[in-house]
Design an enzyme around this catalytic site. Structure first.
Site, PDB file in Angstrom:
ATOM      1  N   ARG A   1       0.889  -1.203   0.050  1.00 41.73           N
ATOM      2  CA  ARG A   1       0.034  -0.075   0.010  1.00 41.73           C
ATOM      3  C   ARG A   1       0.801   1.358   0.078  1.00 41.73           C
ATOM      4  O   ARG A   1       2.014   1.261   0.434  1.00 41.73           O
ATOM      5  CB  ARG A   1      -1.003  -0.151   1.287  1.00 41.73           C
ATOM      6  CG  ARG A   1      -0.044   0.236   2.310  1.00 41.73           C
ATOM      7  CD  ARG A   1      -1.064  -0.122   3.787  1.00 41.73           C
ATOM      8  NE  ARG A   1      -1.124  -1.637   3.713  1.00 41.73           N
ATOM      9  CZ  ARG A   1      -1.990  -2.219   4.760  1.00 41.73           C
ATOM     10  NH1 ARG A   1      -2.338  -1.365   5.857  1.00 41.73           N
ATOM     11  NH2 ARG A   1      -2.109  -3.504   4.609  1.00 41.73           N
TER      12      ARG A   1
ATOM     13  N   ASP B   1      -3.024   1.315  -4.343  1.00 36.94           N
ATOM     14  CA  ASP B   1      -3.913   1.810  -3.401  1.00 36.94           C
ATOM     15  C   ASP B   1      -5.344   1.319  -3.495  1.00 36.94           C
ATOM     16  O   ASP B   1      -6.076   1.692  -4.359  1.00 36.94           O
ATOM     17  CB  ASP B   1      -3.949   3.398  -3.729  1.00 36.94           C
ATOM     18  CG  ASP B   1      -4.583   4.260  -2.675  1.00 36.94           C
ATOM     19  OD1 ASP B   1      -5.242   3.372  -1.557  1.00 36.94           O
ATOM     20  OD2 ASP B   1      -4.694   5.368  -2.526  1.00 36.94           O
TER      21      ASP B   1
ATOM     22  N   LYS C   1      -7.735   1.800  -1.721  1.00 35.58           N
ATOM     23  CA  LYS C   1      -8.814   2.829  -1.755  1.00 35.58           C
ATOM     24  C   LYS C   1      -9.126   3.638  -2.709  1.00 35.58           C
ATOM     25  O   LYS C   1     -10.265   4.498  -2.557  1.00 35.58           O
ATOM     26  CB  LYS C   1      -8.537   3.611  -0.343  1.00 35.58           C
ATOM     27  CG  LYS C   1      -8.526   2.544   1.078  1.00 35.58           C
ATOM     28  CD  LYS C   1      -8.171   3.431   2.281  1.00 35.58           C
ATOM     29  CE  LYS C   1      -8.085   2.603   3.570  1.00 35.58           C
ATOM     30  NZ  LYS C   1      -7.942   3.384   4.663  1.00 35.58           N
TER      31      LYS C   1
ATOM     32  N   TYR D   1      -6.398  -9.245   6.688  1.00 36.51           N
ATOM     33  CA  TYR D   1      -7.018  -8.056   7.301  1.00 36.51           C
ATOM     34  C   TYR D   1      -7.907  -8.975   8.318  1.00 36.51           C
ATOM     35  O   TYR D   1      -8.279 -10.019   8.353  1.00 36.51           O
ATOM     36  CB  TYR D   1      -7.921  -7.589   6.135  1.00 36.51           C
ATOM     37  CG  TYR D   1      -7.063  -6.841   5.085  1.00 36.51           C
ATOM     38  CD1 TYR D   1      -5.890  -6.222   5.180  1.00 36.51           C
ATOM     39  CD2 TYR D   1      -7.430  -7.176   3.617  1.00 36.51           C
ATOM     40  CE1 TYR D   1      -5.249  -5.470   4.084  1.00 36.51           C
ATOM     41  CE2 TYR D   1      -6.768  -6.469   2.785  1.00 36.51           C
ATOM     42  CZ  TYR D   1      -5.800  -5.691   3.111  1.00 36.51           C
ATOM     43  OH  TYR D   1      -4.878  -5.250   1.839  1.00 36.51           O
TER      44      TYR D   1
ATOM     45  N   ARG E   1     -14.777  -5.283   1.781  1.00 34.02           N
ATOM     46  CA  ARG E   1     -15.325  -3.771   1.858  1.00 34.02           C
ATOM     47  C   ARG E   1     -14.241  -3.120   0.894  1.00 34.02           C
ATOM     48  O   ARG E   1     -14.732  -2.223   0.184  1.00 34.02           O
ATOM     49  CB  ARG E   1     -15.045  -3.033   3.184  1.00 34.02           C
ATOM     50  CG  ARG E   1     -16.367  -3.550   4.283  1.00 34.02           C
ATOM     51  CD  ARG E   1     -16.445  -2.537   5.126  1.00 34.02           C
ATOM     52  NE  ARG E   1     -15.210  -2.592   6.230  1.00 34.02           N
ATOM     53  CZ  ARG E   1     -14.975  -3.340   7.231  1.00 34.02           C
ATOM     54  NH1 ARG E   1     -15.808  -4.325   7.361  1.00 34.02           N
ATOM     55  NH2 ARG E   1     -13.733  -3.272   7.778  1.00 34.02           N
TER      56      ARG E   1
ATOM     57  N   GLY F   1      -6.051  -8.144  18.411  1.00 32.24           N
ATOM     58  CA  GLY F   1      -5.270  -8.936  19.197  1.00 32.24           C
ATOM     59  C   GLY F   1      -3.908  -9.018  18.683  1.00 32.24           C
ATOM     60  O   GLY F   1      -3.425  -8.795  17.377  1.00 32.24           O
ATOM     61  N   HIS F   2      -2.684  -9.840  19.419  1.00 34.89           N
ATOM     62  CA  HIS F   2      -1.566 -10.050  19.120  1.00 34.89           C
ATOM     63  C   HIS F   2      -1.527 -11.570  19.386  1.00 34.89           C
ATOM     64  O   HIS F   2      -2.029 -12.150  20.178  1.00 34.89           O
ATOM     65  CB  HIS F   2      -0.479  -9.313  19.542  1.00 34.89           C
ATOM     66  CG  HIS F   2      -0.651  -7.934  18.954  1.00 34.89           C
ATOM     67  ND1 HIS F   2      -0.175  -7.956  17.559  1.00 34.89           N
ATOM     68  CD2 HIS F   2      -0.715  -6.736  18.987  1.00 34.89           C
ATOM     69  CE1 HIS F   2      -0.149  -6.690  16.780  1.00 34.89           C
ATOM     70  NE2 HIS F   2      -0.595  -5.846  17.871  1.00 34.89           N
TER      71      HIS F   2
ATOM     72  N   ILE G   1       0.473 -13.085  21.743  1.00 33.20           N
ATOM     73  CA  ILE G   1       0.320 -13.538  23.130  1.00 33.20           C
ATOM     74  C   ILE G   1      -1.328 -13.717  23.658  1.00 33.20           C
ATOM     75  O   ILE G   1      -1.597 -14.601  24.354  1.00 33.20           O
ATOM     76  CB  ILE G   1       0.866 -12.281  23.998  1.00 33.20           C
ATOM     77  CG1 ILE G   1       1.060 -12.953  25.290  1.00 33.20           C
ATOM     78  CG2 ILE G   1       0.234 -11.147  23.961  1.00 33.20           C
ATOM     79  CD1 ILE G   1       1.983 -11.843  26.222  1.00 33.20           C
TER      80      ILE G   1
ATOM     81  N   TYR H   1      -3.781 -14.803  21.409  1.00 35.01           N
ATOM     82  CA  TYR H   1      -4.335 -15.888  20.852  1.00 35.01           C
ATOM     83  C   TYR H   1      -3.934 -17.128  21.665  1.00 35.01           C
ATOM     84  O   TYR H   1      -4.429 -18.028  21.845  1.00 35.01           O
ATOM     85  CB  TYR H   1      -3.675 -16.025  19.445  1.00 35.01           C
ATOM     86  CG  TYR H   1      -4.014 -14.852  18.848  1.00 35.01           C
ATOM     87  CD1 TYR H   1      -5.137 -14.079  18.914  1.00 35.01           C
ATOM     88  CD2 TYR H   1      -3.033 -14.332  17.863  1.00 35.01           C
ATOM     89  CE1 TYR H   1      -5.324 -12.593  18.178  1.00 35.01           C
ATOM     90  CE2 TYR H   1      -3.377 -12.956  17.098  1.00 35.01           C
ATOM     91  CZ  TYR H   1      -4.621 -12.307  17.332  1.00 35.01           C
ATOM     92  OH  TYR H   1      -4.835 -11.392  16.663  1.00 35.01           O
TER      93      TYR H   1
ATOM     94  N   ASP I   1       1.945 -16.680  16.107  1.00 32.72           N
ATOM     95  CA  ASP I   1       1.878 -15.974  14.886  1.00 32.72           C
ATOM     96  C   ASP I   1       2.392 -17.049  13.866  1.00 32.72           C
ATOM     97  O   ASP I   1       1.925 -17.260  12.516  1.00 32.72           O
ATOM     98  CB  ASP I   1       2.970 -14.997  14.768  1.00 32.72           C
ATOM     99  CG  ASP I   1       2.198 -13.596  15.145  1.00 32.72           C
ATOM    100  OD1 ASP I   1       0.934 -13.803  15.387  1.00 32.72           O
ATOM    101  OD2 ASP I   1       3.068 -12.526  15.355  1.00 32.72           O
TER     102      ASP I   1
END
Length: 381
Positions: A42, A67, A69, A91, A98, A132-133, A135, A137, A163
């Site tokens: 992006r 881009d 958007k 995402y 969207r 969230g991250h 840790i 999860y 991860d």
């Protein structure tokens, strides 16, 4: 040029919608194995906060900037999707839809596409829309609660268990399985929902079986493989470094205690869990008598299942890892080599981290997507 290696995925085209963490790592693994991965960056970057030239998860890839958007952004991505075999995005649920590049739009353009989705919580469920991250999860799945010493807080295993082990690797397995299905007679494309909570829970399958059988206690530091056992853990040496001990089987344990210098009476505490604290203290006392390198020399060449705990900078120089070329240097950056290994179609590091937008002209030509280059020229004018 990326995507020209001899890996087993040579000829597979992957579109990666830029993100951070497990998605890029999964795409890197596919690129390491020979896939032609085009990362759609992006404008302004993905927000990782490091110099893109050092982001090794973008090695072996190519990059274009789109881009999403902008009015024509989704159409440019769909032009790539039409020529791809796999798409990877990370995402939150609903965002890709969207932006106009969700599964319905992509599969309508390319019915055999494998659409890989990487999230922490998954595409559905009460927490699906929550931030969230790693840790969080692994905390929710019980995995984090297993790691660490008794009576102390859980130990955070960097972001490796969630991860990358519970996320990236499961996404790659799912993508490859779906790709195999798509290529069979009557097969079609599909969506792969890879959630870190699912993968991190799945990693503990054996432990859940042991728990059900009464062979695992649901608390830290009380089990054979979680540091509760004195002959499966780490010990400090006289120079403040550490040795790792994994002498589980009797024959390995006997060799370990002999080289460590414990007599038969002391070593016999193995058979009596009530004496495990005593055994741990004796082992710890012995290790504190010498440096890490001295103990490494003692156990060298034995089946005692003992190894020095090395740092990230030390590891590449270890004789075994050096002999196997477990680490390689490319473009001045020392990094782990592609894994696993293949006898007929080896993977390789053949290009440095892809800088955002650096391969627009190449990709437009090689994938026959002129709209990508035209859009880039408009942005620059």
């Amino acid at each position: 040029m990326a995507g020209t290696g001899s890996g087993p995925l040579h000829g597979v085209r992957v579109v990666e919608l830029a993100g951070i963490g497990p998605g890029p790592f999964a795409a890197m693994l596919l690129a390491d194995l020979g896939a032609d991965v085009v990362r759609v960056d992006r404008p302004g970057g993905a927000g990782l906060g490091i110099d893109p030239a050092y982001d090794l998860t973008n090695r072996n890839k190519r990059s274009v900037i789109v881009d999403l958007k902008a009015a024509d952004g989704p159409a440019r991505v769909l032009d790539l999707v039409e020529r791809a075999h796999v798409l990877i995005e990370g995402y939150r649920p609903g965002v890709a839809e969207r932006l106009g590049v969700g599964p319905d739009a992509c599969l309508a353009r390319n019915p055999r596409l494998v659409y890989g989705r990487m999230t922490g919580w998954g595409q559905e469920g009460p927490l699906a829309q929550r931030a969230g991250h790693d840790i969080a999860y692994i905390a929710l799945t019980g995995t984090l609660g297993m790691i660490g010493a008794a009576g102390e807080p859980p130990t955070v295993p960097a972001n490796l268990v969630g991860d990358y082990a519970g996320g990236s690797l499961y996404l790659v397995v799912g993508v490859l399985a779906a790709l195999q299905h798509a290529r069979t007679e009557g097969g079609r494309g599909q969506v792969v929902d890879a959630a870190i909570v699912d993968g991190a829970a799945h990693l503990a399958t054996m432990i859940h079986g042991m728990l059900a059988a009464g062979g695992w206690q649901d608390r830290r530091g009380a089990n054979l493989l979680d540091g509760g056992c004195p002959f499966y853990g780490t010990y400090e040496t006289s120079d403040g470094r550490y040795m790792a001990v994994g002498a589980l089987e009797p024959q390995f344990y006997d060799r370990f205690t002999a080289l460590l210098g414990l007599d038969d009476a002391q070593a016999g505490a193995r058979a009596d869990m009530a004496r495990w604290d005593e055994l741990r203290d004796r082992i710890a006392a012995r290790f504190r008598e010498r440096t890490r390198d001295e103990w490494t020399a003692v156990f060298e060449g034995s089946d005692a299942c003992v190894a020095p705990v090395l740092s990230l900078r030390e590891a590449p120089a270890h004789p075994h890892l050096a002999a196997r070329s477990t680490f390689v240097t490319h473009g001045g950056l020392t990094q782990p080599a592609p894994a696993p290994r293949f006898s007929a179609t080896p993977g390789a590091v053949h290009s440095p981290p892809a800088l955002p937008g650096a391969h627009t002209a190449e990709v437009a030509r090689d994938w026959d997507v002129p709209s990508i280059e035209k859009a880039a020229r408009r942005r620059q004018s």
